[in-house]
Design an enzyme around this catalytic site. Structure first.
Site, PDB file in Angstrom:
ATOM      1  CG  ASN A   9      -1.729   1.242   1.373  1.00  0.00           C
ATOM      2  OD1 ASN A   9      -1.811   2.035   0.431  1.00  0.00           O
ATOM      3  ND2 ASN A   9      -2.355   1.434   2.521  1.00  0.00           N
ATOM      4  CE  LYS A  11      -0.167   3.465   4.632  1.00  0.00           C
ATOM      5  NZ  LYS A  11      -0.185   3.608   6.058  1.00  0.00           N
ATOM      6  CG  HIS A 101      -5.944   2.137   4.928  1.00  0.00           C
ATOM      7  ND1 HIS A 101      -5.509   3.147   5.737  1.00  0.00           N
ATOM      8  CD2 HIS A 101      -4.940   1.230   4.881  1.00  0.00           C
ATOM      9  CE1 HIS A 101      -4.276   2.869   6.159  1.00  0.00           C
ATOM     10  NE2 HIS A 101      -3.910   1.705   5.646  1.00  0.00           N
ATOM     11  CD  GLU A 103      -3.006   5.834   6.354  1.00  0.00           C
ATOM     12  OE1 GLU A 103      -2.972   5.790   5.116  1.00  0.00           O
ATOM     13  OE2 GLU A 103      -2.110   5.358   7.082  1.00  0.00           O
ATOM     14  CD  GLU A 173      -3.684  -2.210   7.348  1.00  0.00           C
ATOM     15  OE1 GLU A 173      -2.520  -2.391   6.996  1.00  0.00           O
ATOM     16  OE2 GLU A 173      -4.345  -1.211   7.013  1.00  0.00           O
ATOM     17  N   GLY A 179       2.078   2.640  10.709  1.00  0.00           N
ATOM     18  CA  GLY A 179       3.013   3.754  10.541  1.00  0.00           C
ATOM     19  C   GLY A 179       3.690   4.188  11.828  1.00  0.00           C
ATOM     20  CB  SER A 211       4.886  -1.224  12.076  1.00  0.00           C
ATOM     21  OG  SER A 211       4.461   0.110  12.262  1.00  0.00           O
TER      22      SER A 211
END
Ligand code: PGA
Length: 251
Positions: A9, A11, A101, A103, A173, A179, A211
């Site tokens: 991913n 991003k 996701h 985010e 996740e 991150g 991570s």
């Protein structure tokens, strides 16, 4: 077991240079017969066709990389400035789409209901769904991890029905691990994957994200219910990502 699926991913990162570097690093592993994974790369949409073109033009290569998008809009088409539809992605040969996701949930206020509608649209256009779920740090500290996972899944199942889950990938996740450098331990991840496996009770692949890197990948992949990884930061480092795709999993 099946080959693990390793999903990148990117991003809102990457460049044409990165496409070239990733392809070279993966080709090297391929030449050494060390590619042990199903590889899916999800760059920003603008790079997908370029990526496909470069893979197609490789000489004498049987490098198998699938491409995915990081989002779609839930409508078919219309006056939705700036959005991309499932149909358009299918038309350019995209195979996968990441949905839900954390985010997207945090910065674009996506709800489970919206995510479910996106799942239906992706399914209509045969995009294979990578559905992200996971608890926050606060949820985990308050022992609510399983409730949160259960709710996120139930809210989506209510709209999509259960049959959609036969052929998707679920990405667990934990938000606190994304991150941050704080990977869930392989035992923590396995525990949640097993919970999801029992709830969904189909052959759905369940991948871990948060991570993940070349150092912790093998330990995670060796867990019984971890079928692959969704990789953010480490997928932007060509050699490290290629190494992650080359691990020999023993479970
Ligand atoms: P990370 O991101 O590997 O950088 O934690 C994973 C993800 O957000 O999918």
């Amino acid at each position: 077991m099946d080959k693990p699926v390793i999903i990148a991913n990117w991003k809102m990162n990457g460049s044409i240079d990165l496409i070239n570097n990733i392809i070279s690093a993966l080709e090297l592993k391929q030449a050494e017969q060390k590619n042990n994974s199903e590889i899916v790369i999800c760059p920003p949409n603008i790079y997908i066709s370029i990526f496909k073109h470069k893979i197609k033009n490789l000489n004498n290569s049987n490098l198998n990389i699938k491409l995915g998008s990081q989002n779609i809009y839930q409508e078919e088409d219309g006056a939705f400035t700036g959005e991309t539809s499932a149909r358009m992605l299918q038309e350019i040969g995209v195979d996968y789409v990441i949905l839900g996701h954390s985010e997207r949930r945090k910065y674009f206020q996506e709800s489970d209901q919206e995510i479910a509608k996106k799942c239906l649209m992706a399914n209509k256009y045969n995009l294979k769904i990578i559905l992200c779920i996971g608890e926050s740090k606060e949820d985990r500290e308050n022992n609510k991890t399983f409730d949160i996972i259960n709710n996120q899944l139930d809210n989506i199942i209510k709209i999509t029905g259960m049959s959609l889950f036969n052929n998707i990938i679920i990405a667990y996740e934990p938000v606190w691990a994304i991150g941050t450098g704080l990977t869930a331990s392989s035992a923590q991840a396995q525990e949640v994957h097993n919970f999801i496996r029992k709830k969904i009770a189909v052959s759905t692949k369940i991948v871990y994200g948060g991570s993940a890197n070349a150092k912790n990948a093998l330990d995670l992949l060796n867990q019984k219910d971890i079928d692959g990884l969704l990789v953010g930061g480490a997928s932007l480092k060509a050699t490290e990502f290629a190494n992650m795709c080359s691990l020999k999993v023993t479970n």
